[in-house]
Design an enzyme around this catalytic site. Structure first.
Site, PDB file in Angstrom:
ATOM      1  N   ASP A  85       7.903   7.046 -10.102  1.00  0.00           N
ATOM      2  CA  ASP A  85       7.724   6.948  -8.639  1.00  0.00           C
ATOM      3  C   ASP A  85       9.077   6.967  -7.920  1.00  0.00           C
ATOM      4  OD1 ASP A  85       4.974   6.809  -8.510  1.00  0.00           O
ATOM      5  OD2 ASP A  85       4.900   4.622  -8.593  1.00  0.00           O
ATOM      6  N   LYS A 133      -0.087  -1.167 -12.271  1.00  0.00           N
ATOM      7  CA  LYS A 133       1.286  -0.743 -12.583  1.00  0.00           C
ATOM      8  C   LYS A 133       2.153  -1.876 -13.124  1.00  0.00           C
ATOM      9  CE  LYS A 133       1.717   3.175  -9.524  1.00  0.00           C
ATOM     10  NZ  LYS A 133       2.277   3.785  -8.344  1.00  0.00           N
TER      11      LYS A 133
HETATM   12  N1  LIG Z   1       2.946   9.697  -2.920  1.00  0.00           N
HETATM   13  C1  LIG Z   1       3.059   9.183  -4.124  1.00  0.00           C
HETATM   14  O1  LIG Z   1       3.597   9.781  -5.037  1.00  0.00           O
HETATM   15  C2  LIG Z   1       2.568   7.788  -4.398  1.00  0.00           C
HETATM   16  C3  LIG Z   1       3.039   7.134  -5.542  1.00  0.00           C
HETATM   17  C4  LIG Z   1       2.583   5.845  -5.775  1.00  0.00           C
HETATM   18  C5  LIG Z   1       1.661   5.253  -4.917  1.00  0.00           C
HETATM   19  N2  LIG Z   1       1.224   5.940  -3.830  1.00  0.00           N
HETATM   20  C6  LIG Z   1       0.294   5.328  -2.883  1.00  0.00           C
HETATM   21  O2  LIG Z   1       0.928   4.150  -2.404  1.00  0.00           O
HETATM   22  C7  LIG Z   1      -0.027   3.171  -2.066  1.00  0.00           C
HETATM   23  C8  LIG Z   1       0.367   1.825  -2.677  1.00  0.00           C
HETATM   24  O3  LIG Z   1       0.307   1.907  -4.096  1.00  0.00           O
HETATM   25  P1  LIG Z   1       0.752   0.675  -5.019  1.00  0.00           P
HETATM   26  O4  LIG Z   1       0.601   1.122  -6.418  1.00  0.00           O
HETATM   27  O5  LIG Z   1       2.044   0.111  -4.576  1.00  0.00           O
HETATM   28  O6  LIG Z   1      -0.408  -0.397  -4.674  1.00  0.00           O
HETATM   29  P2  LIG Z   1      -0.350  -1.986  -4.835  1.00  0.00           P
HETATM   30  O7  LIG Z   1       0.558  -2.391  -5.936  1.00  0.00           O
HETATM   31  O8  LIG Z   1      -1.764  -2.432  -4.867  1.00  0.00           O
HETATM   32  O9  LIG Z   1       0.323  -2.497  -3.454  1.00  0.00           O
HETATM   33  C9  LIG Z   1      -0.347  -2.346  -2.227  1.00  0.00           C
HETATM   34  C10 LIG Z   1       0.575  -2.728  -1.065  1.00  0.00           C
HETATM   35  O10 LIG Z   1      -0.155  -2.440   0.135  1.00  0.00           O
HETATM   36  C11 LIG Z   1      -0.306  -3.650   0.899  1.00  0.00           C
HETATM   37  N3  LIG Z   1      -1.627  -3.641   1.525  1.00  0.00           N
HETATM   38  C12 LIG Z   1      -2.808  -3.319   0.943  1.00  0.00           C
HETATM   39  N4  LIG Z   1      -3.809  -3.420   1.857  1.00  0.00           N
HETATM   40  C13 LIG Z   1      -3.240  -3.804   3.029  1.00  0.00           C
HETATM   41  C14 LIG Z   1      -3.741  -4.059   4.338  1.00  0.00           C
HETATM   42  N5  LIG Z   1      -5.040  -3.943   4.616  1.00  0.00           N
HETATM   43  N6  LIG Z   1      -2.846  -4.412   5.311  1.00  0.00           N
HETATM   44  C15 LIG Z   1      -1.526  -4.522   5.033  1.00  0.00           C
HETATM   45  N7  LIG Z   1      -0.984  -4.299   3.807  1.00  0.00           N
HETATM   46  C16 LIG Z   1      -1.826  -3.940   2.824  1.00  0.00           C
HETATM   47  C17 LIG Z   1      -0.178  -4.772  -0.103  1.00  0.00           C
HETATM   48  O11 LIG Z   1       0.207  -5.948   0.592  1.00  0.00           O
HETATM   49  P3  LIG Z   1      -0.012  -7.404  -0.066  1.00  0.00           P
HETATM   50  O12 LIG Z   1       1.181  -7.647  -0.937  1.00  0.00           O
HETATM   51  O13 LIG Z   1      -0.094  -8.295   1.111  1.00  0.00           O
HETATM   52  O14 LIG Z   1      -1.297  -7.333  -0.852  1.00  0.00           O
HETATM   53  C18 LIG Z   1       0.942  -4.209  -1.007  1.00  0.00           C
HETATM   54  O15 LIG Z   1       2.187  -4.359  -0.387  1.00  0.00           O
HETATM   55  C19 LIG Z   1      -1.361   3.731  -2.556  1.00  0.00           C
HETATM   56  O16 LIG Z   1      -2.030   4.288  -1.441  1.00  0.00           O
HETATM   57  C20 LIG Z   1      -0.974   4.816  -3.531  1.00  0.00           C
HETATM   58  O17 LIG Z   1      -1.937   5.854  -3.607  1.00  0.00           O
HETATM   59  C21 LIG Z   1       1.668   7.201  -3.547  1.00  0.00           C
END
Ligand SMILES: NC(=O)c1ccc[n+]([C@@H]2O[C@H](COP(=O)([O-])OP(=O)(O)OC[C@H]3O[C@@H](n4cnc5c(N)ncnc54)[C@H](OP(=O)(O)O)[C@@H]3O)[C@@H](O)[C@H]2O)c1
Length: 387
Positions: free
Chosen positions: A220, A184
């Site tokens: 989002d 993203k």
């Molecule tokens: N419902 C919806 O419409 C919607 C929309 C968008 C995204 N999502 C969901 O939201 C989630 C995040 O998406 P994103 O695009 O923001 O991903 P991203 O950019 O990869 O960010 C991931 C986040 O999760 C944290 N994280 C990952 N693994 C972790 C762990 N084992 N323990 C603690 N923190 C952890 C990361 O922390 P660090 O900074 O420490 O790596 C970071 O803050 C996904 O599951 C996605 O499917 C849902």
């Protein structure tokens, strides 16, 4: 006599090929067992199974070593399947990515083809990320395309080289793309323009291709605000946002626009600090959350997402008395995070509404049409629970 000698020669060569095939099979199985050992070590240390940088390094190294006649493109495909099979074997609940990666796109096309006649052409859309095997976006958008009888199909793309993937969107005339983990933020530099909100957020989750000119948007934040405001006002509420990735950036922006009081925590302090600074929030270390009494707590990490459903990004002490917990993870519908919140009397909101509303905004950008949002929420719920 001559024919017999040809047959004999082919037989000998085939026998050699059979022997080589058995050696390849044996080597692949050996490779998978080594991968399984690594998976067990990763599990103990809590590390992710998927390591995109490592997979890219393997593919680059093999391409350099390749002396032919196998083309590098074929090496890429063969090893992507082997690496996905290796991931499957490391996972407690395998999803057979090794098969899905290669058949799912076709599956989506087959699903949609039934609505077209043989001669019709159709517009191609898709979700791009790594991994996208669990994404319900193909289900959601194909349902909506079918609902409006549009000659369009939505599939999955799982590129390793983002720059080439974006050239592919342009060159192949792919009409629209949803962008997800981990691209993203990194995709922005390859696009021709981004909307004002996407620029402020620093993350794009939607691309629209206008005759080769690629526009980036972020839906989002709109999806989040709409889903949360169905339950409560955001203005002046103390809101704890867990996470600092692409989705968290959009949510922080939405909370700013709606004038909520923002607190941010994240596994990696530095990323959380940067986000808090950008969106006038206060950063709180994940071990010091006890001092807060947030009215709303939002999980914007991927922790708790299927198939790792037994974990929560925070423990139950974070939930004081009463409030609202919002998880942007939508599969499962009731995550561990929401279960802990419910136990402490919190109202809980699953990520399904946000998912459908952000999808509705995407669909509007691509087609100008209103999504059947309520119907889709029901369909997605049924899909997740196999009803
Ligand atoms: N419902 C919806 O419409 C919607 C929309 C968008 C995204 N999502 C969901 O939201 C989630 C995040 O998406 P994103 O695009 O923001 O991903 P991203 O950019 O990869 O960010 C991931 C986040 O999760 C944290 N994280 C990952 N693994 C972790 C762990 N084992 N323990 C603690 N923190 C952890 C990361 O922390 P660090 O900074 O420490 O790596 C970071 O803050 C996904 O599951 C996605 O499917 C849902």
């Amino acid at each position: 006599m001559k024919n017999k000698s040809i047959d004999e020669k082919i037989k000998v060569l085939r026998k050699t090929i059979d022997g080589i095939d058995e050696s390849i099979l044996d080597l692949i199985n050996q490779r998978l067992l080594f991968g399984k050992n690594i998976g067990e070590i990763k599990k103990k240390s809590g590390s992710e199974i998927l390591d995109i940088a490592r997979e890219k390094e393997i593919l680059d190294r093999l391409a350099k070593k390749n002396s032919g006649p196998l083309s590098n493109d074929v090496i890429f495909h063969v090893f992507k399947i082997i690496m996905a099979a290796s991931r499957d074997i490391q996972t407690e609940y395998p999803v057979y990515e090794s098969m899905n990666n290669h058949i799912d796109g076709l599956g989506c096309l087959d699903y949609s083809r039934q609505f077209f006649d043989e001669k019709s052409t159709f517009d191609i859309f898709g979700v791009m990320g790594n991994p996208v095997v669990h994404s319900l976006s193909p289900f959601m958008h194909n349902f909506a395309f079918n609902f409006f009888s549009l000659n369009s199909v939505y599939t999955r793309f799982e590129p390793l080289n983002l720059k080439y993937a974006v050239s592919g969107i342009r060159e192949l005339g792919i009409k629209g793309v949803s962008v997800t983990i981990p691209y993203k933020e990194s995709i922005i530099k390859y696009l021709d323009t981004v909307s004002e909100s996407a620029e402020k957020i620093g993350a794009v989750n939607t691309i629209v291709n206008r005759n080769g000119f690629l526009e980036g948007h972020n839906t989002d934040w709109k999806g989040f605000v709409r889903a949360l405001e169905k339950h409560t006002k955001i203005k002046d509420k103390n809101i704890l946002l867990i996470g600092a990735g692409g989705a968290a950036r959009g949510i922080a922006y939405g909370i700013n626009i709606k004038e909520g009081q923002l607190f941010i925590t994240n596994r990696t302090d530095e990323k959380g600090r940067v986000l808090a600074k950008e969106f006038s929030g206060e950063f709180v270390n994940i071990h010091e959350l006890g001092k807060l009494e947030p009215e709303i707590i939002v999980n914007a990490t991927s922790v708790g997402m299927y198939p790792y459903t037994e974990v929560s990004p925070v423990d139950e002490s974070v939930f004081k008395s009463g409030g609202l917990a919002f998880d942007i993870v939508y599969n499962p519908v009731e995550t561990r995070f929401l279960q802990l919140a419910k136990k402490k009397g919190f109202k809980t909101v699953s990520g399904i509404s946000m998912f459908v509303y952000q999808g509705e905004e995407q669909f509007k950008i691509w087609t100008g049409k209103e999504f059947p949002a309520q119907l889709l929420k029901e369909k997605i719920f049924e899909k997740i629970y196999n009803i």
